[in-house]
Design an enzyme around this catalytic site. Structure first.
Site, PDB file in Angstrom:
ATOM      1  N   LYS A 140     -42.307 -18.471  13.863  1.00  0.00           N
ATOM      2  CA  LYS A 140     -40.948 -18.388  13.421  1.00  0.00           C
ATOM      3  C   LYS A 140     -40.259 -19.147  14.903  1.00  0.00           C
ATOM      4  O   LYS A 140     -39.218 -19.755  14.450  1.00  0.00           O
ATOM      5  CB  LYS A 140     -40.465 -16.551  13.847  1.00  0.00           C
ATOM      6  CG  LYS A 140     -38.901 -16.449  14.253  1.00  0.00           C
ATOM      7  CD  LYS A 140     -38.636 -15.095  14.501  1.00  0.00           C
ATOM      8  CE  LYS A 140     -38.758 -14.652  16.089  1.00  0.00           C
ATOM      9  NZ  LYS A 140     -37.530 -15.157  16.878  1.00  0.00           N
ATOM     10  N   ASN A 141     -40.501 -19.019  15.953  1.00  0.00           N
ATOM     11  CA  ASN A 141     -39.971 -19.673  17.192  1.00  0.00           C
ATOM     12  C   ASN A 141     -40.093 -21.095  17.219  1.00  0.00           C
ATOM     13  O   ASN A 141     -39.448 -21.931  17.937  1.00  0.00           O
ATOM     14  CB  ASN A 141     -40.407 -19.098  18.313  1.00  0.00           C
ATOM     15  CG  ASN A 141     -39.931 -17.703  18.833  1.00  0.00           C
ATOM     16  OD1 ASN A 141     -39.176 -17.326  17.943  1.00  0.00           O
ATOM     17  ND2 ASN A 141     -40.310 -17.061  19.903  1.00  0.00           N
ATOM     18  N   ARG A 175     -29.172 -15.263  18.389  1.00  0.00           N
ATOM     19  CA  ARG A 175     -28.930 -16.402  19.304  1.00  0.00           C
ATOM     20  C   ARG A 175     -29.235 -17.664  19.303  1.00  0.00           C
ATOM     21  O   ARG A 175     -28.447 -18.596  19.803  1.00  0.00           O
ATOM     22  CB  ARG A 175     -29.616 -15.568  20.696  1.00  0.00           C
ATOM     23  CG  ARG A 175     -28.880 -14.729  21.531  1.00  0.00           C
ATOM     24  CD  ARG A 175     -29.718 -14.207  22.494  1.00  0.00           C
ATOM     25  NE  ARG A 175     -29.929 -15.303  23.371  1.00  0.00           N
ATOM     26  CZ  ARG A 175     -29.094 -15.938  24.179  1.00  0.00           C
ATOM     27  NH1 ARG A 175     -27.955 -15.648  24.541  1.00  0.00           N
ATOM     28  NH2 ARG A 175     -29.502 -17.073  24.567  1.00  0.00           N
ATOM     29  N   CYS A 234     -27.946  -9.844  24.321  1.00  0.00           N
ATOM     30  CA  CYS A 234     -28.701  -9.060  23.498  1.00  0.00           C
ATOM     31  C   CYS A 234     -29.322  -7.738  23.822  1.00  0.00           C
ATOM     32  O   CYS A 234     -29.349  -7.711  25.360  1.00  0.00           O
ATOM     33  CB  CYS A 234     -29.644  -9.945  22.451  1.00  0.00           C
ATOM     34  SG  CYS A 234     -31.210 -10.338  23.377  1.00  0.00           S
ATOM     35  N   ARG A 245     -28.936 -12.932  28.765  1.00  0.00           N
ATOM     36  CA  ARG A 245     -29.299 -14.283  28.299  1.00  0.00           C
ATOM     37  C   ARG A 245     -28.229 -15.448  28.208  1.00  0.00           C
ATOM     38  O   ARG A 245     -27.598 -15.731  26.936  1.00  0.00           O
ATOM     39  CB  ARG A 245     -29.711 -14.137  26.714  1.00  0.00           C
ATOM     40  CG  ARG A 245     -31.134 -13.338  26.708  1.00  0.00           C
ATOM     41  CD  ARG A 245     -31.505 -13.041  25.471  1.00  0.00           C
ATOM     42  NE  ARG A 245     -32.563 -14.159  24.908  1.00  0.00           N
ATOM     43  CZ  ARG A 245     -33.202 -14.231  23.834  1.00  0.00           C
ATOM     44  NH1 ARG A 245     -33.124 -13.133  23.012  1.00  0.00           N
ATOM     45  NH2 ARG A 245     -34.175 -14.852  23.579  1.00  0.00           N
ATOM     46  N   ASP A 256     -43.069 -12.149  24.874  1.00  0.00           N
ATOM     47  CA  ASP A 256     -43.025 -11.738  23.722  1.00  0.00           C
ATOM     48  C   ASP A 256     -44.231 -10.755  23.377  1.00  0.00           C
ATOM     49  O   ASP A 256     -43.995 -10.079  22.303  1.00  0.00           O
ATOM     50  CB  ASP A 256     -42.941 -12.650  22.472  1.00  0.00           C
ATOM     51  CG  ASP A 256     -41.446 -13.490  22.483  1.00  0.00           C
ATOM     52  OD1 ASP A 256     -40.419 -12.832  23.101  1.00  0.00           O
ATOM     53  OD2 ASP A 256     -41.181 -14.397  21.809  1.00  0.00           O
ATOM     54  N   ILE A 287     -39.405 -12.349  32.808  1.00  0.00           N
ATOM     55  CA  ILE A 287     -38.589 -13.327  32.017  1.00  0.00           C
ATOM     56  C   ILE A 287     -37.287 -12.907  31.763  1.00  0.00           C
ATOM     57  O   ILE A 287     -36.175 -13.203  31.971  1.00  0.00           O
ATOM     58  CB  ILE A 287     -39.399 -13.918  30.672  1.00  0.00           C
ATOM     59  CG1 ILE A 287     -40.659 -14.528  31.218  1.00  0.00           C
ATOM     60  CG2 ILE A 287     -38.212 -14.917  30.233  1.00  0.00           C
ATOM     61  CD1 ILE A 287     -40.603 -15.784  32.004  1.00  0.00           C
ATOM     62  N   ARG A 336     -37.218  -9.231  11.592  1.00  0.00           N
ATOM     63  CA  ARG A 336     -36.683 -10.622  12.137  1.00  0.00           C
ATOM     64  C   ARG A 336     -37.968 -11.534  12.462  1.00  0.00           C
ATOM     65  O   ARG A 336     -37.665 -12.846  12.542  1.00  0.00           O
ATOM     66  CB  ARG A 336     -36.039 -10.479  13.372  1.00  0.00           C
ATOM     67  CG  ARG A 336     -34.631  -9.957  13.141  1.00  0.00           C
ATOM     68  CD  ARG A 336     -33.905 -10.022  14.393  1.00  0.00           C
ATOM     69  NE  ARG A 336     -34.007 -11.444  15.276  1.00  0.00           N
ATOM     70  CZ  ARG A 336     -34.270 -11.249  16.526  1.00  0.00           C
ATOM     71  NH1 ARG A 336     -34.127 -10.402  17.258  1.00  0.00           N
ATOM     72  NH2 ARG A 336     -34.467 -12.468  17.074  1.00  0.00           N
TER      73      ARG A 336
HETATM   74  C1  UD1 Z   1     -37.332 -17.962  23.290  1.00  0.00           C
HETATM   75  C2  UD1 Z   1     -37.777 -17.264  22.034  1.00  0.00           C
HETATM   76  C3  UD1 Z   1     -38.184 -15.838  22.709  1.00  0.00           C
HETATM   77  C4  UD1 Z   1     -39.019 -15.766  24.056  1.00  0.00           C
HETATM   78  C5  UD1 Z   1     -37.991 -16.638  25.008  1.00  0.00           C
HETATM   79  C6  UD1 Z   1     -39.035 -17.006  26.335  1.00  0.00           C
HETATM   80  C7  UD1 Z   1     -36.894 -18.406  20.165  1.00  0.00           C
HETATM   81  C8  UD1 Z   1     -36.136 -18.219  19.181  1.00  0.00           C
HETATM   82  N1  UD1 Z   1     -36.987 -17.407  21.025  1.00  0.00           N
HETATM   83  O1  UD1 Z   1     -35.911 -17.543  23.679  1.00  0.00           O
HETATM   84  O2  UD1 Z   1     -38.671 -15.410  21.518  1.00  0.00           O
HETATM   85  O3  UD1 Z   1     -38.886 -14.516  24.350  1.00  0.00           O
HETATM   86  O4  UD1 Z   1     -38.127 -18.105  24.701  1.00  0.00           O
HETATM   87  O5  UD1 Z   1     -40.260 -17.487  26.038  1.00  0.00           O
HETATM   88  O6  UD1 Z   1     -37.768 -19.377  20.340  1.00  0.00           O
HETATM   89  N2  UD1 Z   1     -31.813 -18.280  30.597  1.00  0.00           N
HETATM   90  C9  UD1 Z   1     -30.540 -18.439  31.582  1.00  0.00           C
HETATM   91  N3  UD1 Z   1     -29.758 -19.466  31.301  1.00  0.00           N
HETATM   92  C10 UD1 Z   1     -29.943 -20.407  30.151  1.00  0.00           C
HETATM   93  C11 UD1 Z   1     -31.055 -19.959  29.214  1.00  0.00           C
HETATM   94  C12 UD1 Z   1     -31.828 -19.101  29.671  1.00  0.00           C
HETATM   95  O7  UD1 Z   1     -30.666 -17.673  32.339  1.00  0.00           O
HETATM   96  O8  UD1 Z   1     -29.294 -21.364  29.869  1.00  0.00           O
HETATM   97  C13 UD1 Z   1     -32.820 -17.405  31.035  1.00  0.00           C
HETATM   98  C14 UD1 Z   1     -32.742 -16.254  29.951  1.00  0.00           C
HETATM   99  O9  UD1 Z   1     -31.636 -15.160  29.957  1.00  0.00           O
HETATM  100  C15 UD1 Z   1     -34.016 -15.491  30.175  1.00  0.00           C
HETATM  101  C16 UD1 Z   1     -34.842 -16.674  30.391  1.00  0.00           C
HETATM  102  O10 UD1 Z   1     -33.981 -17.646  30.940  1.00  0.00           O
HETATM  103  O11 UD1 Z   1     -34.106 -14.692  31.210  1.00  0.00           O
HETATM  104  C17 UD1 Z   1     -35.643 -17.340  29.337  1.00  0.00           C
HETATM  105  O12 UD1 Z   1     -34.946 -17.557  28.284  1.00  0.00           O
HETATM  106  P1  UD1 Z   1     -35.358 -18.940  27.231  1.00  0.00           P
HETATM  107  O13 UD1 Z   1     -36.502 -19.528  27.714  1.00  0.00           O
HETATM  108  O14 UD1 Z   1     -34.070 -19.787  27.037  1.00  0.00           O
HETATM  109  O15 UD1 Z   1     -35.405 -18.100  26.102  1.00  0.00           O
HETATM  110  P2  UD1 Z   1     -34.988 -18.325  24.632  1.00  0.00           P
HETATM  111  O16 UD1 Z   1     -35.097 -19.902  24.365  1.00  0.00           O
HETATM  112  O17 UD1 Z   1     -33.456 -17.848  24.491  1.00  0.00           O
END
Ligand code: UD1
Length: 423
Positions: free
Chosen positions: A22-23, A92, A116, A121, A305, A327, A397
């Site tokens: 999915k990701n 998101r 969320c 996030r 995850d 995380i 999802r």
């Molecule tokens: C992706 C995955 C999700 C997984 C996560 C971490 C998808 C669709 N989703 O989510 O399943 O749990 O990676 O492996 O691929 N953060 C910030 N600022 C930013 C971006 C992120 O502070 O601009 C923080 C987030 O709040 C979180 C952490 O960084 O605490 C990790 O987020 P991120 O790696 O960006 O996760 P996603 O890409 O949203």
């Protein structure tokens, strides 16, 4: 709203095939916005988030055909460069269209995705990166408006290796002529799969020994064909489900290397495994699993995850286990539900302390997020008696054909719609 009704206590046995990730599917589908030429993506799982992404592509002006796991994305007139909140609030990852749209139109308007259930996030890492690439990012009325007279290549050091920001910035940099360097990037296999697809589209992205990425931007990209990598979170969830029920399950068509920390931890906990090139055989064992201390971390660390499913397994350990969720700040909502099923878990900030119990008992519980929902499914499979799980739309999802796959493994799980009183 659908519920799952599970009669627990049956050991899973048999073979299960892993679906496409999915990701990885979501950003790869989004990357098709970088070209007007047709793209063919195979092994795209039929999931709610995938259907939302396809809706987004259609809204933005693409023609979408999706059948038997293959998505054909082609041009259908000019593209739009903005999205309505209605689509972004469903998922998101919708925000990831920002990179390709900014690259193509020098301007894009995307609603801020907001938080969320599992945390706030923010998207600051994405926005800082776009600014380095020459864009201005202004937030007004809940939207981020990105605009640039001219985009320029840059050296960007991410403050945290965010998966989404790495993918968003990569997609944008592919269409900025010159050399962009991204440091402290996410190294998740899903990111590698996006890079593989972008390179098939004519991009030039290379990684050095430290994993830093160099993007030599092009003026245009072309269509490409790709098959999505196996879903390591799905395969890992089935391995944990097999272990929690002391079952005998072969998880096929996966990439064991992508689950290497989980496999080590399962073995350390006393779960026997036979690992081959593309499958993992989880074997039955006597007694209870050993307690482990685990902390989630960016890849190759333990995947956040899989933290919730892992908690279900540790709820059944023989001793005191611990989980440190590093995380996301609020990713223990499954813990109180597991406690309702007889688990002994105390959470404080990012730490969950688990005193293993001999067995769980069926209960009426509620899924509050995707992976937390899967933790409850696994608990229901392992528990004595009946478990009823509400809000399975969260689970839909991310797990393709969940009931079918589990039923084929000997589980008793049914989907029930209480409004229609229909199984
Ligand atoms: C992706 C995955 C999700 C997984 C996560 C971490 C998808 C669709 N989703 O989510 O399943 O749990 O990676 O492996 O691929 N953060 C910030 N600022 C930013 C971006 C992120 O502070 O601009 C923080 C987030 O709040 C979180 C952490 O960084 O605490 C990790 O987020 P991120 O790696 O960006 O996760 P996603 O890409 O949203």
């Amino acid at each position: 709203m659908d519920r799952f009704i599970i009669q627990g206590g049956k050991k899973l046995h048999g073979v299960v095939q892993t679906s496409g990730s999915k990701n990885a599917s979501l950003p790869i589908l989004v990357a098709t916005l970088l070209t007007d030429e047709p793209c063919t993506i195979h092994r795209v799982p039929n999931l709610r988030d995938v259907r939302t992404t396809l809706k987004i592509l259609e809204y933005l002006g693409k023609k979408v055909e999706y059948k038997n796991g293959t998505a054909l994305i082609s041009a259908n007139g000019p593209l739009k460069n903005s999205l309505p909140y209605e689509l972004v609030k469903q998922m998101r990852a919708s925000f990831w269209v920002a990179g390709p749209l900014l690259a193509r139109f020098k301007t894009a308007e995307i609603p801020l995705p907001g938080g969320c259930a599992i945390g706030v996030r923010p998207v600051d890492i994405h926005l800082k990166g776009f600014e380095k690439l020459g864009a201005q990012a202004v937030t007004a009325n809940g939207n981020v408006v990105l605009s640039a007279d001219k985009l320029q290549p840059a050296k960007i050091v991410l403050r945290f290796p965010s998966v989404g920001a790495t993918q968003n910035l990569l997609m944008c940099a592919c269409l900025i002529p010159g050399e962009t360097v991204l440091e402290n990037v996410a190294k998740e296999p899903e990111v590698d799969d996006v890079i593989a697809f972008l390179n098939k589209m004519g991009a030039d992205i290379t990684a050095d020994a430290k994993g830093n990425l160099t993007v030599r931007g092009k003026s245009s990209l072309h269509g490409a064909e790709h098959s999505v990598v196996a879903d390591r979170i799905e395969s890992g969830s089935y391995m944990i489900a097999a272990a929690a029920t002391r079952g005998d399950v072969v998880v096929n068509q996966c990439v064991p290397e992508h689950n290497s920390i989980l496999l080590e931890d399962l073995q350390e906990a006393g779960v026997p495994l036979e690992i081959s090139a593309d499958s993992v055989h989880v074997l039955p064992y006597e007694g209870r699993v050993k307690p482990l201390r685990m902390r989630t971390a960016p890849y190759p660390g333990f995947a956040t995850d899989l933290q919730a499913p892992w908690m279900t397994l540790m709820a059944l350990c023989d001793g005191a286990a611990e989980i440190d969720e590093d995380i996301f700040e609020n990713r223990f909502m499954h813990a109180p539900e597991l406690v309702r099923m007889g688990a002994d878990i105390l959470t404080e900030k990012s730490i969950a302390r688990i005193n293993g119990v001999e067995s769980l008992s069926g209960a009426h519980v509620m899924a509050s997020d995707l992976r937390g929902g899967m933790a409850l499914v696994i608990a229901g499979l392992a528990a004595r008696g009946t478990t009823e799980i509400e809000r399975v739309y969260h689970i839909d999802r991310g797990y393709e054909d969940l009931e079918q796959k589990l039923t084929a493994l000997g589980a008793d799980i049914r989907r029930y719609n209480p409004d229609k009183n229909e199984f």
